[in-house]
Write an enzyme that holds these catalytic residues in place. Structure first.
Site, short mmCIF file in Angstrom:
data_model
loop_
_atom_site.label_atom_id
_atom_site.label_comp_id
_atom_site.label_asym_id
_atom_site.label_seq_id
_atom_site.Cartn_x
_atom_site.Cartn_y
_atom_site.Cartn_z
N LEU A 563 2.78 -0.51 6.27
CA LEU A 563 3.54 0.30 5.30
C LEU A 563 2.80 1.60 4.97
CD1 LEU A 563 6.07 0.20 3.37
CD2 LEU A 563 4.45 -0.48 1.59
N HIS A 564 3.50 2.70 5.14
CA HIS A 564 2.89 3.99 4.81
C HIS A 564 3.90 4.91 4.16
CE1 HIS A 564 4.29 4.14 9.03
NE2 HIS A 564 4.57 5.42 8.81
N LEU A 565 3.39 5.61 3.13
CA LEU A 565 4.22 6.57 2.39
C LEU A 565 3.96 7.96 2.96
CD1 LEU A 565 5.91 7.35 -0.21
CD2 LEU A 565 3.70 7.59 -1.37
#
Length: 663
Positions: A563-565
């Site tokens: 998960l990466h923003l």
DNA sequence: GTTCTAGAAC
DNA sequence: GTTCTAGAAC
């Protein structure tokens, strides 16, 4: 073309001097009849009048009688006349042939161009006088061409010219343009190559039936005498269920009786299904489900609960099904085309460009699905089809392309079993040894983070190239030189291929959290911290350059695991932004604003996600003014200059982050 | 995710 | 001819 070198004869030739000419144009919509008339009229020294039924009534559509009256009047005034209507059937032509009584020359110019050219032209045009354009045009053209009767001299023509390609058309144009007021043309038939060919030869070859309509009947009687067709025999492999697309319905008639009535051996039939994959509705779908009996409904349910446009699903048909017994059909491939009905899912709202793409996807899915059945038959001994029927996933597994065909979106409940998963895992190159045949074991227990590249999600398999972020998240110290910040729960880093002047990632360090689909309420706090960290960095960049505008969000379906923003400036000024996917993943609903994700997780426990394929279907639109652009270079040159305000939706709820002076 | 490249589109 | 896209390979 077979015409003489110099077609025109000066006065005193075969024709009679000074007679006006009536030219009946013949051709399907889109064959270029009106263009032909316009070009001659514009350049010819001879006076011509174009009679067009679509516009004869003060610009509106009129009657045949009006056409005849106006033609007769023009001829009496010494003008020559083009009858610009399809005139494909001899009966339609008969009334106009009576004009021959007025001491005129009767000519036919047949624009017998390939059906697909006429279809594509008539679908694309937007300004047709008779309003025959867009999606309906294709059906009309196909239907008209089926009734086509080429003209004969015996109908009363003194001259007939057949044009089968653009250069024939140009030669005929030149002939008529060069025709002076007193010139005449030789009598006879010119340029006919393929008399009365109504059906595309390729289709006939495909079916290995060159003269079908007449011998279909005799084959039918032979078929009835013989035993039921062999299940493993692939002769005429596939038939299209939708009647108005090709001329196949002329040949085959009822798709559920191809063998018993048509003498055709089709193991696989395609069904233009509905999205719920249910029996009923009308036409082909209902007929196929009815002929196959309840076995098809049961087998279909095993494969999928629904289908989205452009996709197909191969359903093996039980050997007990009547369709299998009497017709030898072993598989039905359900395929769903584009949808323009607002009451059904995925309505395209009149977007025919997108519709064509989806139609293409549908055909590709269909043919790939068919290929998977052929491959399975090639690998298995004769007579083993029934076994396959009870284990459909083996069939899918034998096709390396199977996951693509069935377009495994998370919302499509495709059943999978161990064999199929195993085949899928082989797609992960460089890691199959680690995953190996024990994939189900690793799935069953909690994932071993170091060895299992399938991650914590149960719906996505990650390629070896997609592991880079995961490796950083698990071992940040090893990559500390590349990182902007390391915290307990996340790290911050520059995107290796930034798609804008500033583009950083806030990467979660929680193992098993591969992408947004894995996020639930328990991660709410983490999401909020990641957002705060993204904001902090955006604000830092804004201090350096107050003209930047930032957006914080997640890709619905990321390419990289973990998960990466994304924190990305909205200039999109980057040499790394190269293709449609790059653009649409940051500027469409595929990009889920962090603020919205937090709200959705908080309220519903999950985020709304958009599927990956949609990104490539969407056109390229400016993220500010929403104007559409044909390709990436043109889009990029537009966005460098576009200063339109951002859409209102982005200006709300803190979706955009601006410098204090710009707010 | 990127790179490479065939071939489609212009 | 050049430009551009899209699919395969990684």
């Amino acid at each position: 073309m077979d015409t003489d070198v110099d077609d025109t004869c000066k006065a005193g030739g075969e024709g009679e001097k000074g007679k006006p000419i009536v030219v009946l144009l013949m051709g399907a919509p889109g064959s270029g009849k009106s263009t032909f008339c316009d070009q001659v009229i514009r350049s010819s020294a001879r006076p011509w009048v174009r009679i067009c039924q679509d516009t004869i009534n003060n610009g509106k559509s009129g009657t045949k009688v009006q056409c005849l009256k106006n033609a007769a009047r023009a001829l009496k005034e010494g003008k020559s006349v083009f009858i610009d209507r399809c005139n494909l059937e001899s009966e339609q032509r008969a009334d106009f042939m009576r004009l021959g009584a007025l001491q005129v020359e009767m000519h036919a110019v047949v624009l017998d161009l390939p059906a697909k050219l006429c279809v594509s032209r008539s679908v694309k045009r937007t300004d047709h006088e008779g309003n025959l354009q867009g999606g309906k045009a294709a059906a009309v053209v196909n239907s008209m061409l089926r009734k086509k009767e080429l003209p004969k001299l015996s109908e009363g023509f003194s001259r007939i010219v057949f044009c089968q390609n653009e250069s024939d058309v140009q030669a005929t144009l030149d002939t008529y343009i060069g025709l002076g007021a007193l010139d005449t043309l030789p009598h006879g038939c010119f340029g006919q190559k393929n008399p009365d060919a109504k059906v595309q030869l390729g289709i006939m070859k495909f079916l290995k039936k060159v003269d079908v309509p007449s011998n279909a009947r005799s084959n039918a009687s032979r078929g009835q005498d013989s035993a039921p067709p062999e299940a493993t025999e692939v002769k005429n492999p596939i038939c299209e269920g939708r009647e108005n697309i090709s001329s196949l319905s002329d040949i085959a008639g009822d798709i559920t009786r191809l063998h018993s009535r048509g003498g055709l051996h089709c193991n696989v039939i395609a069904n233009a299904a509905n999205w719920r994959l249910k029996p009923g509705g009308g036409g082909v779908n209902a007929a196929i489900f009815s002929a196959a009996g309840p076995a098809l409904e049961v087998a279909t349910k095993e494969q999928a609960k629904s289908l989205s446009p452009g996709n197909a699903v191969v359903v093996p048909l039980s050997s007990a099904s009547p369709l299998h017994i009497s017709e030898g059909v072993t598989h039905v491939i359900h395929v769903l085309g584009p949808n323009m009905n607002p009451n059904r899912p995925n309505c395209l709202d009149g977007d025919y460009v997108k519709g064509c793409k989806i139609l293409r996807m549908a055909y590709t899915s269909l043919f790939e699905g068919f290929l998977s059945t052929v491959r399975s038959q090639e690998k298995l001994p004769k007579g083993s089809i029934e076994k396959i029927g009870s284990k459909p996933s083996v069939l899918l597994g034998h096709s390396k392309d199977a996951p693509k065909i069935f377009s495994l979106k998370s919302d499509q409940k495709i059943k999978r079993d161990g064999v199929y998963e195993h085949e899928r895992s082989k797609k992960c190159k460089g890691s199959q040894n680690e995953v190996g045949s024990d994939i189900n074991v690793s799935r069953a227990g909690k994932v071993n983070a170091n060895n299992d590249n399938t991650g914590g999600s149960n719906s996505k398999v990650w390629g070896s190239w997609a592991q880079a972020l995961y490796n950083i998240a698990m071992h940040p110290q090893k990559h500390k030189d590349d990182l902007l910040e390391i915290a307990d729960d996340f790290v911050v880093l520059n995107d290796l291929y930034p798609k804008a002047k500033k583009h950083i990632l806030v990467l979660a360090r929680c193992d098993g959290l591969d992408h947004l689909a894995d996020v639930s309420k328990e991660h709410l706090q983490l999401l909020k911290m990641m957002h705060a960290m993204g904001l902090k960095w955006a604000e830092k960049f804004l201090l350096e350059d107050a003209s930047l505008v930032f957006r914080l969000g997640y890709h619905s379906v990321p390419s990289m695991r973990q998960l990466h923003l994304h924190v990305i400036s909205q200039d999109f000024d980057s040499k790394h932004l190269k293709n449609k996917k790059h653009w649409n993943t940051f500027t469409t609903a595929f990009f889920r604003d962090s603020v919205d994700v937090i709200e959705e997780i908080s309220n519903h426990g999950k985020a709304t996600l958009m599927d990956e394929e949609s990104v490539l279907l969407m056109e390229l639109r400016c993220h500010r003014c929403r104007s559409a652009h044909p390709n990436i270079p043109r889009l990029k040159s537009h966005i460098t200059n576009c200063r339109a305000p951002f859409p209102a939706s982005l200006l709300q709820n803190g979706r955009l982050v601006l410098a204090p002076s710009n707010t």
